[in-house]
Write an enzyme that holds these catalytic residues in place. Structure first.
Site, PDB file in Angstrom:
ATOM      1  NE  ARG A 164      -4.128  -1.756   0.274  1.00 59.21           N
ATOM      2  CZ  ARG A 164      -4.223  -3.031  -0.060  1.00 59.21           C
ATOM      3  NH1 ARG A 164      -3.199  -3.646  -0.611  1.00 59.21           N
ATOM      4  NH2 ARG A 164      -5.347  -3.681   0.157  1.00 59.21           N
ATOM      5  CB  SER A 239      -8.578  -1.529   4.161  1.00 55.68           C
ATOM      6  OG  SER A 239      -8.851  -2.806   3.673  1.00 55.68           O
ATOM      7  CD  GLU A 335      -5.471   0.902   2.355  1.00 53.33           C
ATOM      8  OE1 GLU A 335      -4.926   0.041   1.684  1.00 53.33           O
ATOM      9  OE2 GLU A 335      -6.710   0.976   2.472  1.00 53.33           O
TER      10      GLU A 335
HETATM   11  N1  EPU Z   1     -10.551 -10.560  10.365  1.00 56.59           N
HETATM   12  C1  EPU Z   1     -11.289 -10.589  11.530  1.00 56.59           C
HETATM   13  N2  EPU Z   1     -12.299  -9.692  11.667  1.00 56.59           N
HETATM   14  C2  EPU Z   1     -12.640  -8.813  10.726  1.00 56.59           C
HETATM   15  C3  EPU Z   1     -11.893  -8.780   9.528  1.00 56.59           C
HETATM   16  C4  EPU Z   1     -10.850  -9.663   9.368  1.00 56.59           C
HETATM   17  O1  EPU Z   1     -11.030 -11.361  12.430  1.00 56.59           O
HETATM   18  O2  EPU Z   1     -13.593  -8.039  10.936  1.00 56.59           O
HETATM   19  C5  EPU Z   1      -9.426 -11.517  10.205  1.00 56.59           C
HETATM   20  C6  EPU Z   1      -9.877 -12.857   9.667  1.00 56.59           C
HETATM   21  O3  EPU Z   1      -9.246 -13.841  10.428  1.00 56.59           O
HETATM   22  C7  EPU Z   1      -9.326 -12.934   8.279  1.00 56.59           C
HETATM   23  C8  EPU Z   1      -8.149 -11.974   8.319  1.00 56.59           C
HETATM   24  O4  EPU Z   1      -8.477 -11.008   9.310  1.00 56.59           O
HETATM   25  O5  EPU Z   1      -8.913 -14.200   7.942  1.00 56.59           O
HETATM   26  C9  EPU Z   1      -7.902 -11.278   7.026  1.00 56.59           C
HETATM   27  O6  EPU Z   1      -9.096 -10.679   6.545  1.00 56.59           O
HETATM   28  P1  EPU Z   1      -9.357 -10.404   4.986  1.00 56.59           P
HETATM   29  O7  EPU Z   1      -9.081 -11.613   4.193  1.00 56.59           O
HETATM   30  O8  EPU Z   1     -10.702  -9.770   4.863  1.00 56.59           O
HETATM   31  O9  EPU Z   1      -8.195  -9.390   4.572  1.00 56.59           O
HETATM   32  P2  EPU Z   1      -7.631  -8.088   5.288  1.00 56.59           P
HETATM   33  O10 EPU Z   1      -6.204  -8.363   5.618  1.00 56.59           O
HETATM   34  O11 EPU Z   1      -8.515  -7.624   6.354  1.00 56.59           O
HETATM   35  C10 EPU Z   1      -6.663  -7.095   3.051  1.00 56.59           C
HETATM   36  C11 EPU Z   1      -6.730  -5.806   2.286  1.00 56.59           C
HETATM   37  C12 EPU Z   1      -8.067  -5.693   1.550  1.00 56.59           C
HETATM   38  C13 EPU Z   1      -8.161  -6.864   0.582  1.00 56.59           C
HETATM   39  C14 EPU Z   1      -8.062  -8.173   1.403  1.00 56.59           C
HETATM   40  C15 EPU Z   1      -8.026  -9.395   0.523  1.00 56.59           C
HETATM   41  C16 EPU Z   1      -5.369  -4.256   3.560  1.00 56.59           C
HETATM   42  C17 EPU Z   1      -5.349  -3.046   4.434  1.00 56.59           C
HETATM   43  N3  EPU Z   1      -6.573  -4.682   3.188  1.00 56.59           N
HETATM   44  O12 EPU Z   1      -7.668  -7.044   4.065  1.00 56.59           O
HETATM   45  O13 EPU Z   1      -8.038  -4.502   0.785  1.00 56.59           O
HETATM   46  O14 EPU Z   1      -9.370  -6.838  -0.143  1.00 56.59           O
HETATM   47  O15 EPU Z   1      -6.833  -8.178   2.173  1.00 56.59           O
HETATM   48  O16 EPU Z   1      -6.827  -9.497  -0.164  1.00 56.59           O
HETATM   49  O17 EPU Z   1      -4.316  -4.772   3.218  1.00 56.59           O
HETATM   50  C18 EPU Z   1      -8.667  -2.218   0.656  1.00 56.59           C
HETATM   51  O18 EPU Z   1      -7.466  -1.951   0.629  1.00 56.59           O
HETATM   52  O19 EPU Z   1      -9.550  -1.320   0.606  1.00 56.59           O
HETATM   53  C19 EPU Z   1      -9.088  -3.606   0.818  1.00 56.59           C
HETATM   54  C20 EPU Z   1     -10.362  -3.940   0.976  1.00 56.59           C
END
Ligand code: EPU
Length: 340
Positions: A164, A239, A335
């Protein structure tokens, strides 16, 4: 010829749906108009607006808002390996570009389906999702130097992409306006990235064993629609925070208390912890404070239920940061760009 509009509401121009006003609003649709706007003698500073998908506006904007509305696509020659270079104007909507790629059977951006925003702002934060980042398909981008109005081409190396992050958030911040981005895509023998568990699960649920780029795109769309709010219905900027990267030793301490803490290994010494999980553990998931809230399906996303002011969303963000710091001793960074 460009025209200057006065006191324009920005509500339709930012995906958070914040009703801030632009004192001056100038829409430019090509390089000549952009240069003309940058040369207006009465102004020395500008606020550059693309798709408005990664910003939280917390007050009215007094400097001229330059809306980058360049449209168009140029399709380059295909090489023997079946790779093709396409050059896309900055004002094209990102997801429409992805759909256009799928229709034309150009592979490479299918994992980046349904990301809000425009093509021109995609390099700034090196957009990424489901195992793919913009840098994986990026060739170069053209930009206008705000001060000299000269065009500069930024290669992949120049952009210094990170998680990012890019040169446009660092040394080049506020100095350039990106006008087009070139991508290298595959026109045959697509290299699919289905390593992400959620994609595999989605494909398996649909009994797809040999996925096409369209199948991958549809899987990503389905996953995102389940987890993330549609900005057309509920204002948001995806995010709101970055996932913090912490030293391995610190993570070991966290794991003692929370053995199930989700995490990704970044390097031998660092671990990335999902901020969404940290925020959920602090009890914020699905909480609403007036019209500002934390999304019910993904705690990393802050939402505007209608008429929240930028300051209210920002106050909620700060409260979340403080609570996470107190509970986990981990600092989480925004972010999205906070304006004001
Ligand atoms: N999780 C929770 N609670 C929540 C959300 C997530 O416990 O409310 C935990 C879950 O265990 C899950 C893990 O966090 O397995 C990861 O969650 P997720 O797969 O939704 O991915 P993220 O790391 O929260 C990142 C990106 C997203 C992108 C997803 C998928 C960042 C800041 N965000 O989110 O990007 O879509 O991975 O690749 O890196 C964006 O930048 O706007 C965005 C949506």
């Amino acid at each position: 010829m460009i025209s200057i509009q006065h006191n324009v509401s920005l509500k339709e121009y930012n995906t958070f749906g914040i009703d801030a006003k632009a004192k001056y609003f100038i829409s430019v649709s090509n390089k000549q108009e952009l240069i003309e706007a940058l040369k207006l003698p009465q102004f020395s500073e500008y606020f550059v607006l693309g798709g408005g998908s990664n910003m939280l506006i917390t007050k009215d904007i007094d400097i001229p808002v330059l809306h980058i509305d360049f449209k168009g696509k140029v399709i380059g020659p295909t090489n023997l390996q079946g790779e093709i270079i396409v050059s896309i104007q900055a004002g094209e909507n990102w997801h429409e570009f992805v759909l256009w790629c799928i229709e034309n059977d150009y592979g490479g951006v299918e994992n980046l389906s349904l990301i809000p925003g425009n093509v021109g702002t995609s390099p700034i934060q090196n957009i990424g999702a489901y195992g793919v980042e913009l840098k994986d398909v990026f060739v170069d981008c053209r930009a206008i130097d705000i001060e000299t109005q000269e065009e500069k081409i930024f290669s992949l190396e120049d952009c210094n992409f990170g998680y990012r992050n890019s040169i446009f958030k660092n040394e080049a911040k506020g100095k350039y306006i990106i006008t087009s981005v070139a991508f290298q895509l595959t026109s045959k023998s697509h290299k699919l990235n289905t390593s992400y568990g959620a994609i595999q699960q989605e494909l398996a649920n649909n009994n797809i064993t040999e996925p096409t780029i369209e199948d991958v795109s549809n899987a990503v769309i389905a996953i995102r629609q389940r987890k993330l709010p549609d900005p057309m219905e509920i204002g948001n900027s995806g995010s709101f925070f970055k996932n913090p990267v912490i030293p391995k030793a610190e993570f070991a301490l966290l794991q003692e208390k929370f053995p199930n803490a989700p995490h990704y290994v970044v390097s031998d010494t660092e671990i990335k912890v999902p901020a969404g999980w940290l925020i959920e553990q602090c009890g914020f998931k699905g909480k609403r404070f007036g019209d500002a809230g934390v999304h019910k399906n993904q705690a990393l996303v802050l939402v505007n239920y209608g008429n929240a002011k930028g300051e209210e969303i920002l106050a909620l963000a700060k409260k979340i940061q403080e609570t996470v710091l107190e509970k986990f001793n981990i600092a989480i960074e925004a972010e999205v760009n906070v304006i004001g």
